[in-house]
Design a protein around this motif. Structure first.
Motif, PDB file in Angstrom:
ATOM      1  N   GLY A 254       0.800  -1.228   0.000  1.00 17.86           N
ATOM      2  CA  GLY A 254       0.000   0.000   0.000  1.00 17.86           C
ATOM      3  C   GLY A 254       0.828   1.270   0.000  1.00 17.86           C
ATOM      4  O   GLY A 254       0.277   2.372  -0.140  1.00 17.86           O
ATOM      5  N   VAL A 255       2.159   1.147   0.152  1.00 18.12           N
ATOM      6  CA  VAL A 255       3.026   2.332   0.190  1.00 18.12           C
ATOM      7  C   VAL A 255       4.218   2.155  -0.744  1.00 18.12           C
ATOM      8  O   VAL A 255       5.258   2.770  -0.559  1.00 18.12           O
ATOM      9  N   SER A 256       4.068   1.318  -1.744  1.00 17.16           N
ATOM     10  CA  SER A 256       5.163   1.042  -2.659  1.00 17.16           C
ATOM     11  C   SER A 256       5.348   2.193  -3.652  1.00 17.16           C
ATOM     12  O   SER A 256       4.549   3.135  -3.686  1.00 17.16           O
ATOM     13  N   GLN A 257       6.381   2.093  -4.461  1.00 15.60           N
ATOM     14  CA  GLN A 257       6.688   3.139  -5.429  1.00 15.60           C
ATOM     15  C   GLN A 257       5.530   3.387  -6.393  1.00 15.60           C
ATOM     16  O   GLN A 257       5.295   4.517  -6.818  1.00 15.60           O
ATOM     17  N   PHE A 258       4.817   2.332  -6.721  1.00 19.28           N
ATOM     18  CA  PHE A 258       3.728   2.459  -7.693  1.00 19.28           C
ATOM     19  C   PHE A 258       2.373   2.098  -7.077  1.00 19.28           C
ATOM     20  O   PHE A 258       1.468   1.631  -7.774  1.00 19.28           O
ATOM     21  N   SER A 259       2.219   2.325  -5.799  1.00 19.82           N
ATOM     22  CA  SER A 259       0.958   1.971  -5.148  1.00 19.82           C
ATOM     23  C   SER A 259      -0.167   2.864  -5.646  1.00 19.82           C
ATOM     24  O   SER A 259       0.033   4.015  -6.057  1.00 19.82           O
ATOM     25  N   ARG A 260      -1.379   2.294  -5.601  1.00 18.42           N
ATOM     26  CA  ARG A 260      -2.568   2.976  -6.065  1.00 18.42           C
ATOM     27  C   ARG A 260      -3.603   3.003  -4.954  1.00 18.42           C
ATOM     28  O   ARG A 260      -3.536   2.219  -4.011  1.00 18.42           O
ATOM     29  N   ALA A 261      -4.552   3.889  -5.089  1.00 14.08           N
ATOM     30  CA  ALA A 261      -5.649   3.946  -4.124  1.00 14.08           C
ATOM     31  C   ALA A 261      -6.326   2.579  -4.053  1.00 14.08           C
ATOM     32  O   ALA A 261      -6.610   1.965  -5.087  1.00 14.08           O
ATOM     33  N   GLY A 262      -6.571   2.109  -2.851  1.00 18.99           N
ATOM     34  CA  GLY A 262      -7.229   0.816  -2.662  1.00 18.99           C
ATOM     35  C   GLY A 262      -6.277  -0.337  -2.466  1.00 18.99           C
ATOM     36  O   GLY A 262      -6.709  -1.433  -2.101  1.00 18.99           O
ATOM     37  N   ASP A 263      -4.971  -0.133  -2.722  1.00 23.91           N
ATOM     38  CA  ASP A 263      -4.010  -1.213  -2.483  1.00 23.91           C
ATOM     39  C   ASP A 263      -3.980  -1.559  -0.997  1.00 23.91           C
ATOM     40  O   ASP A 263      -4.096  -0.677  -0.143  1.00 23.91           O
ATOM     41  N   THR A 323      11.910  -5.470  -2.727  1.00 22.33           N
ATOM     42  CA  THR A 323      11.765  -4.602  -1.560  1.00 22.33           C
ATOM     43  C   THR A 323      11.223  -3.223  -1.949  1.00 22.33           C
ATOM     44  O   THR A 323      11.595  -2.664  -2.985  1.00 22.33           O
ATOM     45  N   VAL A 324      10.373  -2.686  -1.082  1.00 24.89           N
ATOM     46  CA  VAL A 324       9.728  -1.401  -1.317  1.00 24.89           C
ATOM     47  C   VAL A 324      10.763  -0.307  -1.603  1.00 24.89           C
ATOM     48  O   VAL A 324      11.663  -0.065  -0.796  1.00 24.89           O
ATOM     49  N   LYS A 325      10.642   0.305  -2.773  1.00 25.53           N
ATOM     50  CA  LYS A 325      11.411   1.491  -3.147  1.00 25.53           C
ATOM     51  C   LYS A 325      12.929   1.309  -3.080  1.00 25.53           C
ATOM     52  O   LYS A 325      13.663   2.282  -2.895  1.00 25.53           O
ATOM     53  N   ASP A 326      13.417   0.076  -3.232  1.00 23.46           N
ATOM     54  CA  ASP A 326      14.862  -0.093  -3.279  1.00 23.46           C
ATOM     55  C   ASP A 326      15.364   0.340  -4.662  1.00 23.46           C
ATOM     56  O   ASP A 326      14.573   0.656  -5.555  1.00 23.46           O
ATOM     57  N   THR A 327      16.672   0.364  -4.856  1.00 21.98           N
ATOM     58  CA  THR A 327      17.226   0.857  -6.123  1.00 21.98           C
ATOM     59  C   THR A 327      17.906  -0.246  -6.936  1.00 21.98           C
ATOM     60  O   THR A 327      18.571   0.033  -7.925  1.00 21.98           O
ATOM     61  N   TRP A 328      17.717  -1.490  -6.515  1.00 19.07           N
ATOM     62  CA  TRP A 328      18.342  -2.603  -7.229  1.00 19.07           C
ATOM     63  C   TRP A 328      17.475  -3.049  -8.403  1.00 19.07           C
ATOM     64  O   TRP A 328      16.247  -3.094  -8.298  1.00 19.07           O
ATOM     65  N   LYS A 329      18.156  -3.384  -9.488  1.00 14.63           N
ATOM     66  CA  LYS A 329      17.467  -3.793 -10.704  1.00 14.63           C
ATOM     67  C   LYS A 329      18.128  -5.043 -11.262  1.00 14.63           C
ATOM     68  O   LYS A 329      19.357  -5.180 -11.229  1.00 14.63           O
ATOM     69  N   THR A 330      17.313  -5.969 -11.763  1.00 17.08           N
ATOM     70  CA  THR A 330      17.861  -7.199 -12.331  1.00 17.08           C
ATOM     71  C   THR A 330      18.713  -6.892 -13.559  1.00 17.08           C
ATOM     72  O   THR A 330      18.304  -6.134 -14.433  1.00 17.08           O
ATOM     73  N   GLY A 331      19.888  -7.489 -13.605  1.00 16.66           N
ATOM     74  CA  GLY A 331      20.787  -7.269 -14.725  1.00 16.66           C
ATOM     75  C   GLY A 331      20.318  -7.962 -15.990  1.00 16.66           C
ATOM     76  O   GLY A 331      19.357  -8.743 -15.974  1.00 16.66           O
ATOM     77  N   PRO A 332      20.989  -7.714 -17.105  1.00 13.21           N
ATOM     78  CA  PRO A 332      20.587  -8.318 -18.384  1.00 13.21           C
ATOM     79  C   PRO A 332      21.041  -9.767 -18.501  1.00 13.21           C
ATOM     80  O   PRO A 332      22.056 -10.160 -17.914  1.00 13.21           O
ATOM     81  N   TYR A 333      20.274 -10.552 -19.246  1.00 11.85           N
ATOM     82  CA  TYR A 333      20.702 -11.910 -19.569  1.00 11.85           C
ATOM     83  C   TYR A 333      21.817 -11.843 -20.626  1.00 11.85           C
ATOM     84  O   TYR A 333      21.943 -10.838 -21.350  1.00 11.85           O
TER      85      TYR A 333
END
Length: 573
Positions: A254-263, A323-333
């Motif tokens: 309910g408080v994530s980077q892309f959370s929406r009303a009603g989550d 994890t909520v609002k972390d900055t890690w991103k999956t690398g490329p294959y």
């Protein structure tokens, strides 16, 4: 019904699974045959067993409380991104003593090296940090139902056990996920789940593995774990299927980077479908104070199972994927075959059962989860700091859970106080969580609750403050006539104890007077921020957890925190 293409794909998958089993010296036919025998035999054995475990030797053991998390994912799951080392580093930074890496069942995990390579990394991490207990487990797709955490004690056969289990018994891998209502699939898939649990019990009984436990995950997320299935899993092997998640992971949805009303917390935003148990109301698909409706409702599903006088424990965990609002991103294959020709992320992951190592992008990412120990904590009372010590504590119900680091410590002792208590077979200190206390009819029973409040600010910068402790209890009425019952009508909040303003370590007591019939009680408490009449009304639960609203930010988990403790049974002689 399956399409022809579905049947062809499944047939090919089964061939690959059977080929993999052969490399392990196993036969699906033999495994299934033995499971059918074991399912019937285990049910009969359990039916005659003592309903729950008493503490050995009478006296309550001296306990060390370890913080754990039994449901964590890494890049070896198709929908998670962190390295094993990242999860363990962060877990330890939040005070976690033991953690279970429970990757999703998949052919990439079982066949293509995921399980074996995970084990290789875990072995290295065990050697590097002996102070942390690291389980290798599995998130099992229960046939015809939701998921479960399966935790196995380390040993020479642990990895093969997990791989065999997912190849032979997994609902997703074997296409036993969602039976068509009103068809023979329903009974068939439910039977497979029972046989699978019985098979796990047999692996322990035979000595193939040292120990194993399982817990149903997020039971109300889709509403497909019916009450009779929960009871069937429990009765298939009570020393293996020990309970369920009382609160799901994904508490930050309910408080994530892309959370929406009603989550909602736990990603509990679904509605009933044709596959859901028809007895569940639409309200059951939402969390209450961050906890599952089956747990949070006084006199509800959990209490209806406890009223049978049988153990079925609750836990809490992170279910960490992203994890909520972390900055890690999956690398490329790798920019090579076979990756370049594969059509989707899942197929690329399946090549080795592992996603590429993540990198720090410097930008906030999406995600609904908290790190292990960051928000949700499972406290296990062990007599020995070891893998089997943790599993034994879980099996015995010596567990309590909290959100937001609401409490720093909780110790519960229960004893008979009328007459010559020193001569009581349970000892002067009584019993603790998950135990049974035998008393004489008409005795008084004292519940002694020692609390240590939290003296530091949590991740959200809040100094947690406990406002109250609720004593919830009801009569033990025996086996439910209706295995799908949702209610324990006699269970209510016996007493709410106000502890607002108290800090440090202190003890509060509640006495149950003149006990005439066998009963049980459990504890709950909160920061006092959000209360309301419980689901079955104020006469049952005058100040219980309530649902969050539908406005953006309403489901902030840090401003509505609770603790729950597993029950104690009181048996009247």
């Amino acid at each position: 019904m399956c399409t022809a293409d579905d049947q062809t794909t499944h047939s090919r998958s089964t061939e690959l699974a059977d080929a993999e089993l052969k490399t392990m010296g196993l036969s699906r036919r033999r495994i299934l045959q033995s499971a059918g025998i074991m399912a019937a035999g285990t049910a009969a054995t359990v039916a005659m067993a003592r309903p729950a475990m008493a503490n050995p030797g009478g006296n309550d053991p001296q306990l060390t409380w370890l913080v754990g998390d039994h449901h964590v994912h890494t890049q070896y799951s198709h929908d998670a991104k962190y390295m094993v080392k990242q999860q363990l580093d962060t877990a330890q930074s939040y005070g976690v003593d033991w953690v279970a890496l429970t990757e999703h069942s998949n052919f990439g995990h079982a066949n293509n090296g995921g399980a074996v390579n995970t084990n290789r990394e875990i072995q290295a991490q065990r050697a590097a940090r002996p102070e942390l207990l690291i389980f290798q487990g599995l998130e099992w797709y229960i046939p015809g139902a939701e998921h479960a955490s399966v935790l196995v004690a380390p040993g020479p056969n642990a990895v093969n056990l997990l791989r065999t289990f997912e190849l032979v018994w997994d609902g997703k891998l074997n296409q036993w996920e969602k039976p068509i209502p009103g068809t023979a699939q329903v009974e068939t898939f439910e039977r497979k789940a029972v046989e699978a649990i019985a098979w796990l019990a047999n692996q322990k009984r035979s000595g193939y593995i040292e120990d194993v436990v399982a817990l149903a995950n997020h039971p109300m997320r889709l509403g497909i774990d019916s009450p009779h299935e929960l009871r069937a899993w429990r009765d298939a092997a009570r020393d293996v299927m020990i309970g369920m998640e009382g609160a799901p992971g994904a508490q930050g949805s309910g408080v994530s980077q892309f959370s929406r009303a009603g989550d909602q917390r736990g990603e509990y935003t679904n509605n009933p479908t044709q596959f859901s148990f028809p007895g569940y109301p639409a309200d059951a698909f939402r969390p209450y104070g961050g906890f599952d409706w089956a747990t949070a409702t006084v006199g509800g599903v959990w209490d209806s199972m406890l009223a049978e006088g049988l153990p079925f424990w609750i836990t809490s965990n992170s279910d960490n994927h992203l994890t909520v609002k972390d900055t890690w991103k999956t690398g490329p294959y790798p920019a090579e075959e076979p990756y370049l020709s594969l059509p989707n992320e899942f197929d690329r992951w399946s090549v080795t059962g592992k996603r590429p190592d993540p990198f720090d992008s410097g930008e906030k990412q999406g995600g609904s989860d908290y790190w292990p120990g960051q928000f949700s904590r499972l406290h296990t009372g062990v007599t020995e700091r070891s893998y089997t010590g943790v599993l034994d504590a879980m099996r015995r119900g010596r567990m309590w859970v909290d959100h937001g680091h609401l409490l720093q410590g909780l110790d519960v002792r229960v004893r008979e106080v009328r007459g010559n208590s020193a001569g009581n077979s349970n000892g002067r200190n009584g019993v603790t969580l998950g135990s049974r206390l035998q008393v004489r009819r008409g005795a008084d029973v004292e519940i002694s609750i020692t609390i240590t409040t939290t003296d530091y600010r949590n991740f959200a910068g809040i100094l947690p403050k406990l406002a109250h402790v609720d004593v919830i209890g009801g009569a033990v009425t025996g086996a439910a006539a209706d295995r799908d019952t949702l209610k324990a009508p006699g269970t209510t909040v016996w007493k709410q104890l106000d502890v607002s303003g108290r800090t440090g370590t202190f003890t509060i007591k509640h006495v149950i007077k003149d006990v005439q019939k066998s009963c049980y009680f459990r504890l709950r408490g909160s920061d006092g921020n959000r209360h309301g009449a419980g689901y079955y009304g104020a006469s049952v639960d005058p100040a219980g957890p309530i649902r969050h609203g539908n406005n953006l930010g309403d489901a902030d988990p840090w401003t509505d925190t609770w603790f729950y403790a597993n029950p104690v049974f009181i048996d009247v002689a």
